[in-house]
Design a protein around this motif. Structure first.
Motif, PDB file in Angstrom:
ATOM      1  N   ARG A 160       0.012  11.757  45.932  1.00 41.18           N
ATOM      2  CA  ARG A 160       0.301  11.973  47.151  1.00 41.18           C
ATOM      3  C   ARG A 160       1.328  13.055  48.039  1.00 41.18           C
ATOM      4  NH1 ARG A 160       1.663   5.536  47.091  1.00 41.18           N
ATOM      5  NH2 ARG A 160       2.923   6.613  45.085  1.00 41.18           N
ATOM      6  N   LEU A 161       1.781  14.306  47.385  1.00 42.88           N
ATOM      7  CA  LEU A 161       2.539  14.957  47.556  1.00 42.88           C
ATOM      8  C   LEU A 161       2.149  15.843  48.653  1.00 42.88           C
ATOM      9  CD1 LEU A 161       4.315  16.228  44.249  1.00 42.88           C
ATOM     10  CD2 LEU A 161       5.658  14.891  45.845  1.00 42.88           C
ATOM     11  N   ARG A 162       2.401  15.782  50.088  1.00 40.17           N
ATOM     12  CA  ARG A 162       1.846  16.873  51.135  1.00 40.17           C
ATOM     13  C   ARG A 162       2.908  18.081  50.819  1.00 40.17           C
ATOM     14  NH1 ARG A 162      -1.745  14.689  53.767  1.00 40.17           N
ATOM     15  NH2 ARG A 162      -1.135  16.093  55.242  1.00 40.17           N
ATOM     16  N   ILE A 163       2.396  18.824  51.247  1.00 34.92           N
ATOM     17  CA  ILE A 163       3.746  20.549  51.376  1.00 34.92           C
ATOM     18  C   ILE A 163       4.247  19.630  52.541  1.00 34.92           C
ATOM     19  CG2 ILE A 163       3.533  23.022  51.777  1.00 34.92           C
ATOM     20  CD1 ILE A 163       0.564  23.099  50.801  1.00 34.92           C
ATOM     21  N   GLU A 164       3.982  19.652  53.736  1.00 35.20           N
ATOM     22  CA  GLU A 164       4.710  19.279  55.154  1.00 35.20           C
ATOM     23  C   GLU A 164       6.830  18.368  54.548  1.00 35.20           C
ATOM     24  OE1 GLU A 164       0.925  16.752  55.959  1.00 35.20           O
ATOM     25  OE2 GLU A 164       2.198  18.490  54.884  1.00 35.20           O
ATOM     26  N   PHE A 165       6.421  17.636  53.371  1.00 33.09           N
ATOM     27  CA  PHE A 165       7.392  16.706  53.072  1.00 33.09           C
ATOM     28  C   PHE A 165       7.601  18.036  51.707  1.00 33.09           C
ATOM     29  CE2 PHE A 165       4.893  12.872  54.245  1.00 33.09           C
ATOM     30  CZ  PHE A 165       4.728  13.595  56.001  1.00 33.09           C
ATOM     31  N   ILE A 166       7.708  18.754  51.671  1.00 32.33           N
ATOM     32  CA  ILE A 166       8.250  19.322  50.887  1.00 32.33           C
ATOM     33  C   ILE A 166       9.240  20.508  51.048  1.00 32.33           C
ATOM     34  CG2 ILE A 166       8.328  20.768  48.591  1.00 32.33           C
ATOM     35  CD1 ILE A 166       5.420  19.166  47.648  1.00 32.33           C
ATOM     36  N   ALA A 194       6.244  27.264  39.476  1.00 33.34           N
ATOM     37  CA  ALA A 194       4.784  26.919  39.559  1.00 33.34           C
ATOM     38  C   ALA A 194       4.788  26.377  41.903  1.00 33.34           C
ATOM     39  CB  ALA A 194       5.185  25.475  38.196  1.00 33.34           C
ATOM     40  N   TYR A 195       5.388  25.399  42.122  1.00 35.44           N
ATOM     41  CA  TYR A 195       5.027  25.243  43.534  1.00 35.44           C
ATOM     42  C   TYR A 195       4.982  26.587  44.845  1.00 35.44           C
ATOM     43  CZ  TYR A 195       5.743  23.089  48.242  1.00 35.44           C
ATOM     44  OH  TYR A 195       5.720  22.786  49.418  1.00 35.44           O
ATOM     45  N   GLU A 196       5.964  27.196  44.499  1.00 38.19           N
ATOM     46  CA  GLU A 196       6.377  28.790  44.929  1.00 38.19           C
ATOM     47  C   GLU A 196       4.808  29.928  44.416  1.00 38.19           C
ATOM     48  OE1 GLU A 196       9.565  30.856  45.478  1.00 38.19           O
ATOM     49  OE2 GLU A 196      10.657  29.772  44.059  1.00 38.19           O
ATOM     50  N   ASP A 197       4.448  29.698  43.006  1.00 41.87           N
ATOM     51  CA  ASP A 197       3.264  29.894  42.727  1.00 41.87           C
ATOM     52  C   ASP A 197       2.088  29.593  43.380  1.00 41.87           C
ATOM     53  OD1 ASP A 197       5.056  32.255  41.831  1.00 41.87           O
ATOM     54  OD2 ASP A 197       4.424  30.849  39.735  1.00 41.87           O
ATOM     55  N   TRP A 198       1.973  28.228  43.131  1.00 41.84           N
ATOM     56  CA  TRP A 198       0.301  27.837  44.116  1.00 41.84           C
ATOM     57  C   TRP A 198       0.679  27.695  45.600  1.00 41.84           C
ATOM     58  CZ3 TRP A 198      -4.121  26.027  43.361  1.00 41.84           C
ATOM     59  CH2 TRP A 198      -4.158  25.440  43.968  1.00 41.84           C
ATOM     60  N   LEU A 199       1.989  28.351  46.211  1.00 41.32           N
ATOM     61  CA  LEU A 199       1.216  28.299  47.711  1.00 41.32           C
ATOM     62  C   LEU A 199       1.001  29.598  47.702  1.00 41.32           C
ATOM     63  CD1 LEU A 199       4.465  26.779  48.771  1.00 41.32           C
ATOM     64  CD2 LEU A 199       1.830  25.512  49.355  1.00 41.32           C
ATOM     65  N   GLU A 200       1.105  31.074  46.812  1.00 45.85           N
ATOM     66  CA  GLU A 200       1.310  31.916  47.366  1.00 45.85           C
ATOM     67  C   GLU A 200      -0.489  31.941  46.754  1.00 45.85           C
ATOM     68  OE1 GLU A 200       2.119  36.331  45.768  1.00 45.85           O
ATOM     69  OE2 GLU A 200       3.906  34.545  45.602  1.00 45.85           O
ATOM     70  N   CYS A 201      -1.172  31.209  45.889  1.00 46.06           N
ATOM     71  CA  CYS A 201      -2.310  31.836  45.447  1.00 46.06           C
ATOM     72  C   CYS A 201      -3.666  30.985  45.825  1.00 46.06           C
ATOM     73  CB  CYS A 201      -2.354  31.425  43.362  1.00 46.06           C
ATOM     74  SG  CYS A 201      -3.646  30.594  43.289  1.00 46.06           S
ATOM     75  N   SER A 202      -2.610  29.404  46.427  1.00 42.51           N
ATOM     76  CA  SER A 202      -4.242  28.710  47.193  1.00 42.51           C
ATOM     77  C   SER A 202      -3.338  29.293  48.804  1.00 42.51           C
ATOM     78  CB  SER A 202      -3.449  26.839  47.169  1.00 42.51           C
ATOM     79  OG  SER A 202      -2.308  27.207  48.226  1.00 42.51           O
ATOM     80  N   GLY A 203      -2.970  29.746  49.699  1.00 41.66           N
ATOM     81  CA  GLY A 203      -2.590  29.978  51.031  1.00 41.66           C
ATOM     82  C   GLY A 203      -2.646  28.572  51.333  1.00 41.66           C
ATOM     83  N   LEU A 204      -2.235  27.851  50.942  1.00 41.67           N
ATOM     84  CA  LEU A 204      -1.642  26.449  51.700  1.00 41.67           C
ATOM     85  C   LEU A 204      -0.599  26.702  52.539  1.00 41.67           C
ATOM     86  CD1 LEU A 204      -3.257  23.780  48.563  1.00 41.67           C
ATOM     87  CD2 LEU A 204      -4.730  24.497  51.381  1.00 41.67           C
ATOM     88  N   ARG A 205      -0.521  25.891  53.721  1.00 38.74           N
ATOM     89  CA  ARG A 205       0.750  25.111  54.003  1.00 38.74           C
ATOM     90  C   ARG A 205       0.477  23.811  54.365  1.00 38.74           C
ATOM     91  NH1 ARG A 205       1.132  29.312  52.240  1.00 38.74           N
ATOM     92  NH2 ARG A 205       1.179  31.739  52.410  1.00 38.74           N
ATOM     93  N   ASP A 206       0.080  23.285  54.313  1.00 37.02           N
ATOM     94  CA  ASP A 206       0.215  21.768  54.567  1.00 37.02           C
ATOM     95  C   ASP A 206      -0.767  21.197  53.824  1.00 37.02           C
ATOM     96  OD1 ASP A 206      -2.154  21.973  56.436  1.00 37.02           O
ATOM     97  OD2 ASP A 206      -1.369  22.449  58.453  1.00 37.02           O
ATOM     98  N   GLY A 207      -1.132  19.971  54.126  1.00 36.21           N
ATOM     99  CA  GLY A 207      -1.609  18.577  53.614  1.00 36.21           C
ATOM    100  C   GLY A 207      -1.515  18.827  52.401  1.00 36.21           C
TER     101      GLY A 207
END
Length: 150
Positions: free
Chosen positions: A3-9, A48-61
């Motif tokens: 249930r973790l959402r990027i916009e809440f991190i 790991a969070y930083e790497d995942w955002l960079e690799c995935s390109g995710l910004r929200d959700g």
């Protein structure tokens, strides 16, 4: 985790994460709560969070996503998937994965904190447990005594 959402991190690179959980099992009033996750020297969740955002390109959700056989990210990871992913990771590492489930992550973390001389209070604050008996049920009875061991 599911249930973790990027916009809440909130990320403080190399320092920590602040997570807002909109609801949880212990939040009967549905007010949500904040958790802080510090950066670690090994197996760092912040890195790991930083790497995942960079690799995935995710910004929200949803932070964690299912991945189809073509490598495309889906909408979000279902809680039942965690056990399958955990078992697959064990298998790929040459370890026996049967008998492990998503809850094993919590049990393993609680035992790790005990081995690394965290106080019960620190564990409870970090995980969000209010009751010592609840917390201690997760710590393996045969866990190492840390610095007390010969």
């Amino acid at each position: 985790m599911c249930r973790l959402r990027i916009e809440f991190i909130q990320l403080e690179p190399a320092r920590g994460l602040t997570l807002f959980l909109a609801s949880s099992k212990i939040d009967r009033a549905n007010q949500g709560r904040q958790l802080s996750v510090p950066a670690l020297t090994r197996l760092c969740p912040v890195q790991a969070y930083e790497d995942w955002l960079e690799c995935s390109g995710l910004r929200d959700g949803p932070l964690l996503r299912n991945v189809d056989r073509w490598g495309r990210l889906g909408d979000g990871l279902h809680s039942y998937s965690v056990s399958r992913i955990l078992r697959r990771a064990f298998h790929r590492s040459g370890l026996e994965g049967e008998g492990y489930c998503g809850h094993s992550l919590r049990r393993g973390f609680a035992t790790w904190t005990s081995v690394n001389q965290w106080s019960a209070k620190a564990l409870m604050d970090y995980v969000g447990w209010r009751d010592v008996q609840s917390a201690m049920r997760y710590v393996e009875a045969d866990a190492s005594f840390g610095a007390w061991r010969r």
